[in-house]
Design a protein around this motif. Structure first.
Motif, PDB file in Angstrom:
ATOM      1  N   SER A 111       1.803 -48.758  27.460  1.00  0.00           N
ATOM      2  CA  SER A 111       1.866 -49.969  26.418  1.00  0.00           C
ATOM      3  C   SER A 111       2.156 -49.427  24.767  1.00  0.00           C
ATOM      4  CB  SER A 111       0.426 -50.616  26.397  1.00  0.00           C
ATOM      5  OG  SER A 111      -0.680 -49.499  26.159  1.00  0.00           O
ATOM      6  N   ASP A 112       1.927 -48.065  24.970  1.00  0.00           N
ATOM      7  CA  ASP A 112       2.118 -47.500  23.134  1.00  0.00           C
ATOM      8  C   ASP A 112       3.636 -47.498  23.459  1.00  0.00           C
ATOM      9  OD1 ASP A 112      -0.504 -47.062  22.905  1.00  0.00           O
ATOM     10  OD2 ASP A 112      -0.319 -45.011  24.177  1.00  0.00           O
ATOM     11  N   ILE A 113       4.424 -47.173  24.352  1.00  0.00           N
ATOM     12  CA  ILE A 113       5.852 -47.004  24.318  1.00  0.00           C
ATOM     13  C   ILE A 113       6.537 -48.457  24.179  1.00  0.00           C
ATOM     14  CG2 ILE A 113       7.941 -46.202  25.815  1.00  0.00           C
ATOM     15  CD1 ILE A 113       6.079 -44.256  26.994  1.00  0.00           C
ATOM     16  N   THR A 114       5.904 -49.396  24.948  1.00  0.00           N
ATOM     17  CA  THR A 114       6.440 -50.726  24.804  1.00  0.00           C
ATOM     18  C   THR A 114       6.207 -51.123  23.323  1.00  0.00           C
ATOM     19  OG1 THR A 114       5.818 -51.211  26.974  1.00  0.00           O
ATOM     20  CG2 THR A 114       6.305 -53.175  25.700  1.00  0.00           C
ATOM     21  N   GLY A 115       5.146 -50.801  22.611  1.00  0.00           N
ATOM     22  CA  GLY A 115       4.847 -51.136  21.284  1.00  0.00           C
ATOM     23  C   GLY A 115       5.985 -50.480  20.178  1.00  0.00           C
ATOM     24  N   ILE A 116       6.293 -49.227  20.577  1.00  0.00           N
ATOM     25  CA  ILE A 116       7.251 -48.832  19.793  1.00  0.00           C
ATOM     26  C   ILE A 116       8.523 -49.294  20.119  1.00  0.00           C
ATOM     27  CG2 ILE A 116       8.632 -46.559  19.187  1.00  0.00           C
ATOM     28  CD1 ILE A 116       5.946 -44.876  20.385  1.00  0.00           C
ATOM     29  N   ALA A 117       9.150 -49.585  21.000  1.00  0.00           N
ATOM     30  CA  ALA A 117      10.266 -50.086  21.383  1.00  0.00           C
ATOM     31  C   ALA A 117      10.494 -51.538  20.621  1.00  0.00           C
ATOM     32  CB  ALA A 117      10.543 -50.211  22.910  1.00  0.00           C
ATOM     33  N   GLN A 118       9.208 -52.446  20.785  1.00  0.00           N
ATOM     34  CA  GLN A 118       9.249 -53.864  20.301  1.00  0.00           C
ATOM     35  C   GLN A 118       9.275 -53.519  18.762  1.00  0.00           C
ATOM     36  OE1 GLN A 118       5.864 -55.232  22.070  1.00  0.00           O
ATOM     37  NE2 GLN A 118       6.734 -56.190  23.647  1.00  0.00           N
ATOM     38  N   GLN A 119       8.599 -52.616  18.052  1.00  0.00           N
ATOM     39  CA  GLN A 119       8.708 -52.370  16.523  1.00  0.00           C
ATOM     40  C   GLN A 119      10.015 -51.993  16.236  1.00  0.00           C
ATOM     41  OE1 GLN A 119       5.499 -49.621  14.997  1.00  0.00           O
ATOM     42  NE2 GLN A 119       5.185 -51.178  13.679  1.00  0.00           N
ATOM     43  N   LEU A 120      10.563 -50.971  16.980  1.00  0.00           N
ATOM     44  CA  LEU A 120      12.017 -50.642  16.388  1.00  0.00           C
ATOM     45  C   LEU A 120      12.990 -51.829  16.389  1.00  0.00           C
ATOM     46  CD1 LEU A 120      12.411 -47.320  18.251  1.00  0.00           C
ATOM     47  CD2 LEU A 120      12.089 -47.547  15.839  1.00  0.00           C
ATOM     48  N   ALA A 121      12.707 -52.740  17.551  1.00  0.00           N
ATOM     49  CA  ALA A 121      13.713 -53.920  17.366  1.00  0.00           C
ATOM     50  C   ALA A 121      13.400 -54.841  16.377  1.00  0.00           C
ATOM     51  CB  ALA A 121      13.450 -54.449  19.053  1.00  0.00           C
ATOM     52  N   ALA A 122      11.982 -54.883  15.919  1.00  0.00           N
ATOM     53  CA  ALA A 122      11.633 -55.844  15.002  1.00  0.00           C
ATOM     54  C   ALA A 122      12.257 -55.183  13.714  1.00  0.00           C
ATOM     55  CB  ALA A 122      10.430 -55.949  14.667  1.00  0.00           C
ATOM     56  N   GLN A 125       6.159 -40.915  16.256  1.00  0.00           N
ATOM     57  CA  GLN A 125       7.505 -40.679  15.650  1.00  0.00           C
ATOM     58  C   GLN A 125       8.455 -40.114  16.485  1.00  0.00           C
ATOM     59  OE1 GLN A 125       7.929 -39.106  11.325  1.00  0.00           O
ATOM     60  NE2 GLN A 125       8.594 -37.294  12.669  1.00  0.00           N
ATOM     61  N   GLY A 126       8.162 -39.002  17.217  1.00  0.00           N
ATOM     62  CA  GLY A 126       9.076 -38.333  18.088  1.00  0.00           C
ATOM     63  C   GLY A 126       9.569 -39.307  19.159  1.00  0.00           C
ATOM     64  N   MET A 127       8.723 -40.380  19.656  1.00  0.00           N
ATOM     65  CA  MET A 127       9.057 -41.180  20.840  1.00  0.00           C
ATOM     66  C   MET A 127       9.994 -42.310  20.184  1.00  0.00           C
ATOM     67  SD  MET A 127       8.921 -41.553  23.992  1.00  0.00           S
ATOM     68  CE  MET A 127       7.248 -40.341  24.316  1.00  0.00           C
ATOM     69  N   ALA A 128       9.856 -42.610  18.871  1.00  0.00           N
ATOM     70  CA  ALA A 128      10.729 -43.643  18.235  1.00  0.00           C
ATOM     71  C   ALA A 128      12.073 -42.846  17.975  1.00  0.00           C
ATOM     72  CB  ALA A 128      10.098 -43.983  16.858  1.00  0.00           C
ATOM     73  N   ILE A 129      11.967 -41.398  17.486  1.00  0.00           N
ATOM     74  CA  ILE A 129      13.305 -40.731  17.431  1.00  0.00           C
ATOM     75  C   ILE A 129      14.127 -40.936  18.681  1.00  0.00           C
ATOM     76  CG2 ILE A 129      14.243 -38.669  16.976  1.00  0.00           C
ATOM     77  CD1 ILE A 129      12.105 -38.242  14.721  1.00  0.00           C
ATOM     78  N   ASN A 130      13.278 -40.660  19.910  1.00  0.00           N
ATOM     79  CA  ASN A 130      13.948 -40.301  21.079  1.00  0.00           C
ATOM     80  C   ASN A 130      14.571 -41.740  21.562  1.00  0.00           C
ATOM     81  OD1 ASN A 130      13.125 -37.800  21.810  1.00  0.00           O
ATOM     82  ND2 ASN A 130      11.651 -38.282  22.980  1.00  0.00           N
ATOM     83  N   MET A 131      13.872 -42.691  21.214  1.00  0.00           N
ATOM     84  CA  MET A 131      14.606 -44.171  21.829  1.00  0.00           C
ATOM     85  C   MET A 131      15.688 -44.606  20.799  1.00  0.00           C
ATOM     86  SD  MET A 131      10.724 -45.877  22.222  1.00  0.00           S
ATOM     87  CE  MET A 131      11.022 -47.233  23.506  1.00  0.00           C
ATOM     88  N   LEU A 132      15.571 -44.260  19.265  1.00  0.00           N
ATOM     89  CA  LEU A 132      16.801 -44.555  18.601  1.00  0.00           C
ATOM     90  C   LEU A 132      17.996 -43.805  19.226  1.00  0.00           C
ATOM     91  CD1 LEU A 132      15.132 -44.636  15.136  1.00  0.00           C
ATOM     92  CD2 LEU A 132      16.050 -46.658  16.223  1.00  0.00           C
ATOM     93  N   TYR A 133      17.620 -42.584  19.297  1.00  0.00           N
ATOM     94  CA  TYR A 133      18.858 -41.713  19.816  1.00  0.00           C
ATOM     95  C   TYR A 133      19.404 -42.229  20.910  1.00  0.00           C
ATOM     96  CZ  TYR A 133      20.686 -37.009  20.992  1.00  0.00           C
ATOM     97  OH  TYR A 133      21.771 -36.134  21.331  1.00  0.00           O
ATOM     98  N   ALA A 134      18.788 -42.501  21.709  1.00  0.00           N
ATOM     99  CA  ALA A 134      19.430 -43.161  23.077  1.00  0.00           C
ATOM    100  C   ALA A 134      20.438 -44.058  22.750  1.00  0.00           C
ATOM    101  CB  ALA A 134      18.235 -43.502  24.016  1.00  0.00           C
ATOM    102  N   GLN A 135      20.083 -44.864  22.027  1.00  0.00           N
ATOM    103  CA  GLN A 135      21.006 -46.182  21.480  1.00  0.00           C
ATOM    104  C   GLN A 135      21.999 -45.659  20.364  1.00  0.00           C
ATOM    105  OE1 GLN A 135      19.421 -50.012  21.056  1.00  0.00           O
ATOM    106  NE2 GLN A 135      18.244 -50.070  22.848  1.00  0.00           N
ATOM    107  N   MET A 136      21.858 -44.523  20.141  1.00  0.00           N
ATOM    108  CA  MET A 136      22.972 -44.210  18.510  1.00  0.00           C
ATOM    109  C   MET A 136      24.291 -44.010  19.516  1.00  0.00           C
ATOM    110  SD  MET A 136      20.932 -41.701  16.247  1.00  0.00           S
ATOM    111  CE  MET A 136      19.319 -42.021  15.474  1.00  0.00           C
TER     112      MET A 136
END
Length: 246
Positions: free
Chosen positions: A203-214, A157-168
């Protein structure tokens, strides 16, 4: 009501951060000032990808607000026609199936409705815009809730928040009450869990990025997998890292 989605997600995030600050004995702001975070969990600036998305539209935030007003008026009008009631009787709180379809509005437009800087929206419209934006955040983070609640593992969740935050955009961050201090505190919470559960792999981080995009096309916040994103310093152990993730 949609507003409960935002309240639940925000309460969860701030409860976790409050617990962390209590354990560390310092505020998030103090943590931000005490050191420059240089690991793969750090997000404190707007990404190049987000800047490109904003600049490509050539719209000021004031323009976005006016655009959102026009779109919301049209959505309410269409909803009234579908329900067979006057525009003044359209209930903004009703579900998407028989009420106003907030999905037509972009994250930036919802932020404009929530922040209401130019007074173009009613208090009820602003509250519902905020709730719709919060619901998108909840949808983006839903895949990581089980790990947080059952195992106390905030890494995903924390990594997903970071990745979302970066594009907000700055306005979406403000509307969601996301601040650099919150991200820094959350990153330290991630590092705590990495000591317990181990670090996230590439691979975990890649998966999070792909899931957020989906999820961005299925009720979540906007998130794009772009070449700019994958070239950003620190992502996936990028050798060009210059002191921070994104």
């Amino acid at each position: 009501m949609l507003l409960s989605g935002l309240n639940n997600v925000t309460a969860s995030l701030y409860t976790q951060l409050a617990e962390f600050k209590g354990l560390r004995g310092q505020s998030a702001a103090e943590g931000a000032q005490s050191s420059e975070v240089k690991d793969a969990s750090s997000v404190v600036t707007l990404s190049d990808a987000a800047k490109a998305l904003v600049s490509s539209k050539q719209l000021t935030f004031e323009d976005v607000g006016k655009q959102a007003r026009e779109k919301l008026d049209e959505i309410i009008k269409q909803t009234a026609e579908k329900q067979g009631v006057p525009v003044s009787q359209v209930n903004l709180d009703r579900s998407r199936l028989d009420g106003v379809d907030w999905s037509i509005l972009s994250d930036q437009e919802l932020a404009a409705i929530k922040l209401n800087r130019d007074g173009l929206f009613s208090e009820n419209e602003s509250l519902n815009g905020s709730a719709a934006l919060g619901s998108r955040l909840a949808a983006s983070l839903r895949p990581y809730q089980a790990a947080c609640m059952m195992a106390g593992d905030i890494r995903g969740q924390g990594m997903a928040i970071n990745m979302l935050y970066a594009q907000m955009t700055p306005e979406v961050r403000e509307a969601l009450h996301f601040t650099p201090e919150m991200i820094v505190a959350g990153n330290q919470y991630i590092r705590r869990d990495e000591q317990i559960f181990g670090p996230l792999l590439g691979s975990d981080i890649t998966g999070i990025a792909q899931q957020l995009a989906a999820l961005s096309s299925r009720g979540g916040l906007a998130y794009a997998l772009t070449g700019t994103l994958f070239d950003q310093p620190g992502l996936f152990g990028n050798a060009k890292s210059a002191g921070g993730w994104f």
